[in-house]
Design an enzyme around this catalytic site. Structure first.
Site, mmCIF file in Angstrom:
data_model
loop_
_atom_site.group_PDB
_atom_site.id
_atom_site.type_symbol
_atom_site.label_atom_id
_atom_site.label_comp_id
_atom_site.label_asym_id
_atom_site.label_seq_id
_atom_site.Cartn_x
_atom_site.Cartn_y
_atom_site.Cartn_z
ATOM 1 N N ASP A 245 31.020 26.762 -70.481
ATOM 2 C CA ASP A 245 31.592 27.748 -71.384
ATOM 3 C C ASP A 245 31.168 29.164 -70.973
ATOM 4 O OD1 ASP A 245 33.066 28.659 -73.566
ATOM 5 O OD2 ASP A 245 32.222 27.151 -74.925
ATOM 6 N N ASP B 239 40.764 28.264 -77.912
ATOM 7 C CA ASP B 239 40.530 26.871 -78.305
ATOM 8 C C ASP B 239 41.708 26.340 -79.109
ATOM 9 O OD1 ASP B 239 38.078 27.178 -77.168
ATOM 10 O OD2 ASP B 239 36.917 26.802 -78.987
#
Length: 437
Positions: free
Chosen positions: A166, A227
């Protein structure tokens, strides 16, 4: 002074190895992800649930991943290609150990990641794990900044097969880029085959245009957009973004490196049946990694049928490795196509309208594959929402496709009577044809 033969050969081999490493320093080339990665990832469904006493069935723990691994074998997921069981954020302890190594939460992962990896491997599956390029993960656990080599080696020692990396809390843009490069090189140095899933362009794009050629040199797949959520609006926005930016992202995708539109949320709560069909069909067209985020312990037979549909998976996993693209938008319809091996094409007709009933979209086969998908003739098979044989057609046939609101019809078009080697790939910048009604 002369060099003894016995000492010359090891020295020479060492020097050759250095040259090879230097030559490959700018490229991933790890031989992995030759087709889009398939598996299961916990995040969208289970998020950062860490209170195992209160929510034992949803808690991010070794028990959850062992149960999913069991089901992936017993319920046929492994047989159709899903092979990675992936841990996302919130698996770690809040501190590193006394040797600065990452460590799992001792209450939720009492056996350790190595034991979990061994369990997953014993099922014939692979284990994925999560880290972050910055000082902390998005949920506030230790990040890998300053520890790239150590963390890569830790993951390799544990037997990890995939790393989702990430981009939270990264500092500057230069630090973001350097972090992603350094972790890629660190993973390669371990000697273990570890798929590298990046979020580099997602975090870079607000500041500058990503260099996708460079990103593919370091990553096996990469996230571009926000997301995904268990909601039609989220899936729709992802598709809109992809179509809008396809000129810059489609051509770079291929064996070893893929654009990642994020998880499949099929089998959860937010999508209607038609919307689940749309996500599965368009993820196949986009050559996207198929990483489910759902509860395999409680999934409907209908959702399971869709996710395990071998014809759709075959399109997603097609060895030609070309990503599909939107070729026209007309009257709230979208027409997408994807070149496949042996001169075939996958075609998706999506009805974006969210009111009313089923509508008819009519188009000419001459618009497909730069005019060559059905030249001189083709057979057409409907794959979704149900399997139907549409028979033989020629290059000037008109097709009438009935599509439910927010639904998609997925077709496979197989050319008859021409060498696939003669067929060019569609120019995604081509303007809509007057044959579209």
């Amino acid at each position: 002074m002369g060099t003894a033969v016995g000492s010359w050969r090891p020295a020479m081999l060492a020097w050759v190895l250095v040259l090879v490493l230097l030559a490959g320093a700018g490229a991933l080339e790890n031989g992995l992800a030759r087709t889009p990665t398939m598996g299961w990832l916990h995040w969208e469904r289970f998020m950062c649930t860490t209170d195992c006493a209160r929510e034992p069935l949803s808690c991010v723990s070794e028990q959850l991943f062992m149960q999913m691994a069991d089901l992936m074998v017993s319920d046929g997921w492994k047989d159709v290609g899903y092979e990675y069981v992936c841990i996302d954020d919130c698996w770690m302890s809040l501190t590193r150990d006394d040797q600065d190594r990452l460590q799992p939460d001792p209450e939720r992962f009492p056996s350790g990641i190595r034991k979990l990896a061994d369990y997953v491997h014993s099922k014939g599956l692979k284990l994925g794990i999560y880290g972050d390029v910055g000082n902390k993960t998005c949920a506030g656990f230790p990040g890998s900044y300053g520890y790239y080599d150590l963390d890569a080696q830790t993951f390799a020692n544990w037997g990890v097969d995939l790393l989702k990396f990430d981009g939270c809390n990264y500092g500057t843009q230069d630090q973001l880029a350097e972090g992603y490069r350094n972790m890629s090189l660190a993973l390669n140095k371990t000697g273990r085959s570890i798929v590298y899933s990046c979020e580099w362009p997602l975090y870079m794009r607000p500041m500058q245009k990503p260099n996708y050629t460079e990103i593919k040199h370091y990553c096996n797949h990469w996230r571009n957009f926000a997301d995904i959520y268990d909601a039609w609006n989220s899936v729709k926005n992802t598709l809109e973004w992809t179509a809008l930016h396809q000129d810059s992202i489609v051509d770079v995708a291929g064996p070893g490196g893929w654009n990642d539109p994020d998880m499949l949320v099929i089998g959860n709560f937010g999508l209607s049946w038609d919307q689940q069909v749309t996500q599965m069909a368009l993820w196949a067209i986009m050559a996207a990694p198929l990483l489910m985020s759902n509860d395999l312990r409680h999934i409907s037979p209908q959702a399971k049928w869709l996710l395990q549909n071998k014809d759709v998976i075959a399109i997603n996993q097609d060895p030609l490795g070309k990503q599909g693209y939107c070729i026209t938008k007309d009257n709230n319809f979208e027409l997408w196509e994807r070149p496949l091996s042996r001169g075939s094409y996958a075609v998706a007709v999506m009805n974006r309208q969210e009111i009313g009933g089923p509508r008819i979209f009519s188009f000419s086969t001459s618009f497909l594959g730069n005019g060559l998908a059905c030249n001189p003739a083709c057979s057409i098979q409907q794959i979704l929402p149900t399997s139907e044989d549409w028979g033989l057609h020629d290059w000037v046939s008109f097709l009438n496709t009935e599509v439910n609101p927010t639904g998609t019809v997925l077709l496979k078009v197989v050319v008859i009577g021409e060498s696939p080697a003669e067929k060019p790939v569609m120019n995604i910048n081509k303007k809509p044809s007057p044959d579209i009604l």
